[in-house]
Design an enzyme around this catalytic site. Structure first.
Site, PDB file in Angstrom:
ATOM      1  N   GLY A   1     -90.751  43.113  27.214  1.00  0.00           N
ATOM      2  CA  GLY A   1     -89.618  42.880  26.316  1.00  0.00           C
ATOM      3  C   GLY A   1     -89.331  44.041  25.403  1.00  0.00           C
ATOM      4  O   GLY A   1     -88.598  43.881  24.416  1.00  0.00           O
ATOM      5  N   ASP A   2     -89.870  45.222  25.713  1.00  0.00           N
ATOM      6  CA  ASP A   2     -89.777  46.336  24.763  1.00  0.00           C
ATOM      7  C   ASP A   2     -89.113  47.583  25.345  1.00  0.00           C
ATOM      8  O   ASP A   2     -89.320  48.679  24.836  1.00  0.00           O
ATOM      9  CB  ASP A   2     -91.187  46.697  24.269  1.00  0.00           C
ATOM     10  CG  ASP A   2     -91.161  47.355  22.895  1.00  0.00           C
ATOM     11  OD1 ASP A   2     -90.362  46.923  22.046  1.00  0.00           O
ATOM     12  OD2 ASP A   2     -91.931  48.308  22.677  1.00  0.00           O
ATOM     13  N   ALA A   3     -88.306  47.436  26.385  1.00  0.00           N
ATOM     14  CA  ALA A   3     -87.627  48.599  26.971  1.00  0.00           C
ATOM     15  C   ALA A   3     -86.348  48.911  26.193  1.00  0.00           C
ATOM     16  O   ALA A   3     -85.231  48.811  26.696  1.00  0.00           O
ATOM     17  CB  ALA A   3     -87.316  48.356  28.446  1.00  0.00           C
TER      18      ALA A   3
END
Length: 422
Positions: free
Chosen positions: A306-308
């Protein structure tokens, strides 16, 4: 009759060079203003032979004519070269400054920024008139830059350090060399992050996501590690720097720099269509880069990352002029660490939720960036086939923590029919 007296401010300056060419000067005023002015000589160079500082100058023909003014922080195109999170806090405490006071940070790490930009002090009396013309209502008094040092800067929220590998050991410092690596030490907040990232990156590589060389490194092989708190874990994560080579620095920039956003806006002010459109229209990689972006986006969904955000998508300039998509980095399965994590960092075809997303989101993405859907779809189907064939068996032998493996396998079973792996 004498006119009104002008306010007096002291000013110090850093010159920004790119492959030996001065591209601009950042002036820092005692009142807190930081001003980036581009060098007239650099601006006048022919575009086809001028080293490209940022994709923005291709997207906006008037960009280099602008004077970029900010307070406390330096302008975003430079600010995003500085570290975030724990590393920034550590550097700020060392310098005894506020974390938002970026000019001293830039001074301290200016010789080893990500990419090929170098920021170096301008001596008293050597600041050009054009670099202070934006403050024509202020009487400036030039002073020497304070606190210059040879350190390193790596953007991101983990403790990460630049190293040179020699004789099997990793020497942390500011040197530039062909065998350059980034070392990420274990987190004091989350368990087994190095093993998680290594495993997830290897899974991404198995479906043809382009990644640099990576490895897990025993902590006792790290030399000159600063005195920082570390958990009782054995390994750091190492990734080869793609912005360093046998010939020295290779220019790069992330998409927060391209879009002119500060790091705190890396999640909410853009989407994956805008990232791809900018690269497709103004980059040199064409369809091949779009196909790689599609594989990478799919990997982020399948791997529960969830951190791109914008700072985890980077351009690289191998010839100093023409940008292409840099290799993937910072792919982590965030679901084991973030309770309630449900989706990707930015919108993809107006969607973010992992479980509700299918091929139609990518079809919408392709249409919006004006790329033929069939040339994207074939790469997605190829990546899905590889993931279904390889990942379940491969995961068993990777060093990811067993509870994280179970969370990931559960995630695979709950995806949409298009993407379900188990």
């Amino acid at each position: 009759m004498e006119g009104p007296s002008r306010q007096i401010e002291s000013v110090e300056a850093l010159k920004l060079t790119l492959h030996g060419q001065r591209v601009g000067i950042i002036t820092h005023y005692s009142g807190g203003k930081n001003i980036l002015t581009f060098d007239p000589e650099y601006r006048a160079m022919p575009e086809e032979t001028r080293a490209t500082m940022t994709l923005t100058q291709r997207m906006d023909p008037n960009y280099l004519d602008k004077v970029l003014i900010s307070s406390q922080r330096v302008p975003p195109v430079i600010s995003n070269l500085l570290p975030e999170g724990a590393l920034r806090e550590w550097m700020s405490a060392t310098l005894k400054i506020h974390p938002s006071n970026e000019f001293p940070l830039l001074t301290w790490v200016g010789n080893n920024l990500p990419g090929a930009i170098i920021a170096s002090p301008v001596p008293v009396g050597r600041i050009p008139t054009w670099a202070v013309s934006a403050r024509d209502r202020v009487e400036v008094v030039q002073i020497d830059v304070k606190g210059a040092a040879q350190k390193f800067s790596l953007a991101g929220v983990q403790m990460k350090f630049s190293t040179i590998r020699q004789d099997g050991r990793y020497n942390i410092g500011a040197e530039v060399g062909g065998d350059s690596w980034i070392i990420k030490t274990p987190s004091t907040v989350h368990r087994n992050v190095p093993e998680n990232e290594y495993s997830v990156m290897k899974l991404a590589e198995a479906i043809a996501v382009d990644i640099p060389e990576i490895m897990l490194v025993p902590l006792d092989l790290l030399d000159n590690l600063p005195e920082i708190q570390l958990p009782n874990e054995s390994f750091a994560y190492a990734i080869r720097r793609f912005d360093r080579g046998t010939r020295g620095r290779i220019h790069t920039e992330d998409f927060a720099q391209v879009f002119g956003f500060y790091a705190h806006d890396k999640y909410g002010k853009s989407n994956y269509e805008q990232v791809a459109t900018a690269l497709y229209r103004f980059g040199a990689g064409g369809l091949e880069d779009m196909q790689q972006i599609a594989r990478r986006l799919l990997a982020n969904i399948l791997l529960a990352n969830g951190d791109a955000h914008l700072k985890n998508w980077t351009l690289i300039y191998p010839d100093a002029i023409n940008p292409g998509l840099a290799p993937a980095y910072d792919i982590v399965s965030t679901l084991p660490y973030v309770q309630g994590e449900t989706g990707i960092a930015l919108n993809l075809g107006k969607q973010k939720k992992w479980r509700s997303m299918g091929l139609e989101a990518f079809q919408t993405w392709a249409r919006r960036i004006d790329v033929p859907w069939p040339v994207v779809k074939v790469h997605l189907l190829d990546a899905l086939t590889a993931a279904r064939d390889i990942w379940p068996r491969m995961l068993q032998d990777l060093p990811m923590q067993e509870t994280h493996k179970e969370i990931l396998k559960s995630h695979w079973s709950k995806l949409s029919a298009d993407f379900k792996l188990l």
